[in-house]
Design a protein around this motif. Structure first.
Motif, mmCIF file in Angstrom:
data_model
loop_
_atom_site.group_PDB
_atom_site.id
_atom_site.type_symbol
_atom_site.label_atom_id
_atom_site.label_comp_id
_atom_site.label_asym_id
_atom_site.label_seq_id
_atom_site.Cartn_x
_atom_site.Cartn_y
_atom_site.Cartn_z
ATOM 1 N N HIS A 128 -2.497 3.857 6.253
ATOM 2 C CA HIS A 128 -2.367 4.887 5.234
ATOM 3 C C HIS A 128 -2.805 4.350 3.868
ATOM 4 C CE1 HIS A 128 0.158 7.459 7.854
ATOM 5 N NE2 HIS A 128 0.692 6.325 8.264
ATOM 6 N N SER A 129 -3.321 5.252 3.049
ATOM 7 C CA SER A 129 -3.492 4.995 1.619
ATOM 8 C C SER A 129 -2.506 5.911 0.911
ATOM 9 C CB SER A 129 -4.934 5.305 1.175
ATOM 10 O OG SER A 129 -5.842 4.435 1.812
ATOM 11 N N LEU A 130 -1.528 5.316 0.253
ATOM 12 C CA LEU A 130 -0.447 6.105 -0.333
ATOM 13 C C LEU A 130 -1.003 7.163 -1.274
ATOM 14 C CD1 LEU A 130 2.287 3.412 -1.072
ATOM 15 C CD2 LEU A 130 2.008 4.866 0.934
ATOM 16 N N GLY A 131 -0.540 8.402 -1.111
ATOM 17 C CA GLY A 131 -0.947 9.488 -1.982
ATOM 18 C C GLY A 131 -2.122 10.271 -1.487
ATOM 19 N N GLU A 132 -2.819 9.789 -0.436
ATOM 20 C CA GLU A 132 -3.933 10.557 0.101
ATOM 21 C C GLU A 132 -3.406 11.815 0.782
ATOM 22 O OE1 GLU A 132 -6.598 8.569 2.644
ATOM 23 O OE2 GLU A 132 -7.528 7.375 1.061
ATOM 24 N N PRO A 133 -4.115 12.919 0.696
ATOM 25 C CA PRO A 133 -3.608 14.167 1.265
ATOM 26 C C PRO A 133 -3.559 14.186 2.784
ATOM 27 C CG PRO A 133 -5.839 14.459 0.444
ATOM 28 C CD PRO A 133 -5.386 13.119 -0.033
ATOM 29 N N GLN A 134 -4.360 13.350 3.445
ATOM 30 C CA GLN A 134 -4.378 13.377 4.896
ATOM 31 C C GLN A 134 -3.712 12.129 5.454
ATOM 32 O OE1 GLN A 134 -6.972 12.680 3.051
ATOM 33 N NE2 GLN A 134 -8.037 10.920 3.867
ATOM 34 N N GLY A 135 -3.058 12.304 6.591
ATOM 35 C CA GLY A 135 -2.532 11.170 7.333
ATOM 36 C C GLY A 135 -3.619 10.606 8.215
ATOM 37 N N PRO A 136 -3.260 9.689 9.148
ATOM 38 C CA PRO A 136 -4.288 9.103 10.002
ATOM 39 C C PRO A 136 -4.889 10.109 10.965
ATOM 40 C CG PRO A 136 -2.106 8.411 10.700
ATOM 41 C CD PRO A 136 -1.939 9.139 9.404
ATOM 42 N N GLY A 137 -4.143 11.190 11.252
ATOM 43 C CA GLY A 137 -4.667 12.245 12.102
ATOM 44 C C GLY A 137 -5.236 11.730 13.398
ATOM 45 N N ALA A 138 -6.362 12.302 13.791
ATOM 46 C CA ALA A 138 -6.977 11.936 15.061
ATOM 47 C C ALA A 138 -8.007 10.828 14.907
ATOM 48 C CB ALA A 138 -7.629 13.172 15.681
ATOM 49 N N GLU A 139 -8.061 10.207 13.742
ATOM 50 C CA GLU A 139 -9.060 9.167 13.504
ATOM 51 C C GLU A 139 -8.606 7.877 14.183
ATOM 52 O OE1 GLU A 139 -10.184 8.805 9.331
ATOM 53 O OE2 GLU A 139 -9.067 10.646 8.991
#
Length: 418
Positions: A1-12
């Motif tokens: 994670h990059s704190l504050g980014e709008p997306q989580g790790p999702g399907a990546e």
């Protein structure tokens, strides 16, 4: 994670690392609730003749003439216990450490870290969130494992027990912990979740079932592990970090060695060997986790370094299941050529390395029995019997021995067999 980014790790999958430990649920790992599991072990010990005494407060201990004397109280009544030998399982900076005034030693190159955690009810499951639905079946149910959420300078663990309780918390270097304000307890936890959207969703309906506990210093290393009439379990002799749960194998290996020393009448040479191995393995765990902390902001490097751990433990488990413990007598194989190469690489990995992935794959190749590093698997590693057959020679085994191992370990799920 990059704190504050709008997306989580999702399907990546490039931002995930899933390494299965078991082929199916019938023989899988389980996160038992600690109090229930401790009670189970206590009952087993009592059935074998152990005497169990709880609600005890120990005040002091004296060692003389081959006998230890412990003094304390229980429910307001003083008592004394005498024993030929005392094993301390009370954890870092535990009873004997305090009572005997033992000194600490640093863990070289390991960052100062702290933690904040609690137990929760009502936490959701990642697998139920849209972020983790992409049509691909993961190698195991992701919420049934120890889930690590990594960010630069720290990480969050989520352990879902089999009784509906979830243990979750954050460990971070001192600088990151200060920026996150971990001293503020529940408020800091909520603000951290808000900076990792997928976790905010998972814990939207969660409720803390106990006060948050702040641990101002996680790492610990005792300068002395054994003495006349006493020994510290590895869990009392040192601790690095919850990352990768290294405390479990360290302690289990130590229990086996102490049992051998007991069988030999607490032989002095056996105890000295136990102390030396305990400290060497603690240092090996420290080097690994220090390098992982140094690369939490670089996930591809973090993944590569993690493969050192997964290669060593999968090799060790295979060797022991084959009845060949001599092939893997130490944690992370730290007393082997692999261990020496691992120590060198982990020290260098404290700073960025251009060829890290290549060096890791070359180092683990002689012990890689799990297909680790295969680019076709894209960071998802199932338990595949073919990996073991292809690697039989690495564990000095024949294909027939591997087949017998798989039968004994119930590799195939009998419940799915017609």
């Amino acid at each position: 994670h990059s704190l504050g980014e709008p997306q989580g790790p999702g399907a990546e999958r490039a931002r995930q690392l899933l390494v299965a430990a078991s082929p199916h649920d019938g023989v899988s790992d389980t996160h038992w609730y600690r109090a229930d599991f401790d009670n189970f072990l206590m009952q087993q010990a009592r059935s074998l003749g152990a005497e169990y005494v709880d609600e005890v407060s120990l005040q002091d201990v004296s060692m003389s003439s081959g006998q230890a004397e412990l003094r304390g109280s229980r429910l307001g009544r003083e008592f004394t216990v005498r024993a030929r030998f005392v094993v301390d399982a009370t954890g870092p900076r535990g009873f004997l450490h305090r009572a005997l005034g033992l000194e600490e030693s640093p863990l070289p190159e390991f960052p100062a870290t702290q933690a904040l955690y609690s137990h929760f009810s009502g936490a959701g499951r990642l697998a139920d969130l849209p972020d983790f639905r992409n049509g691909e079946a993961p190698p195991y149910p992701i919420d049934d494992a120890a889930v690590h959420h990594v960010f630069d300078g720290g990480w969050i663990w989520v352990l879902q027990f089999n009784n509906g309780i979830t243990s979750a918390g954050v460990a971070a270097s001192d600088g990151v912990a200060a920026r996150l304000g971990l001293d503020r307890g529940a408020e800091a936890w909520e603000q951290l979740l808000a900076r990792i959207p997928v976790l905010k969703k998972q814990f939207a309906g969660a409720r803390a079932e106990r006060d948050f506990l702040k641990v101002p210093r996680l790492s610990f290393r005792s300068r002395t592990t054994v003495g006349e009439g006493w020994a510290l379990l590895p869990s009392a002799a040192g601790f690095v970090d919850p990352l990768l749960s290294t405390g479990f194998p360290l302690t289990l290996l130590g229990i086996g060695r102490l049992a051998k020393a007991m069988e030999c009448g607490w032989d002095h040479a056996e105890l000295l060997d136990y102390a030396e191995r305990t400290d060497a393995e603690l240092m090996a765990a420290g080097r690994l986790i220090a390098a992982l902390y140094a690369n939490m902001g670089n996930f591809p490097a973090f993944v590569s370094l993690s493969l050192l751990y997964f290669a060593a433990v999968s090799y060790a488990e295979t060797a022991r299941r084959l009845g060949k413990p001599h092939l893997a007598s130490s944690f992370l194989l730290c007393d082997s050529p692999f261990g020496a190469g691992c120590a060198d690489l982990l020290r260098r990995a404290q700073t960025p390395m251009d060829n890290l992935e290549e060096e890791v794959l070359r180092l683990i190749d002689p012990i890689n029995v799990a297909g680790l590093g295969d680019p076709g698997r894209r960071n998802w590693y199932p338990v595949d019997a073919e990996d073991l057959f292809r690697s039989a020679a690495k564990v000095e085994a024949t294909p027939d021995e591997i087949a017998d191992l798989l039968r004994r370990c119930v590799f195939a799920d009998r419940r799915s067999t017609p």
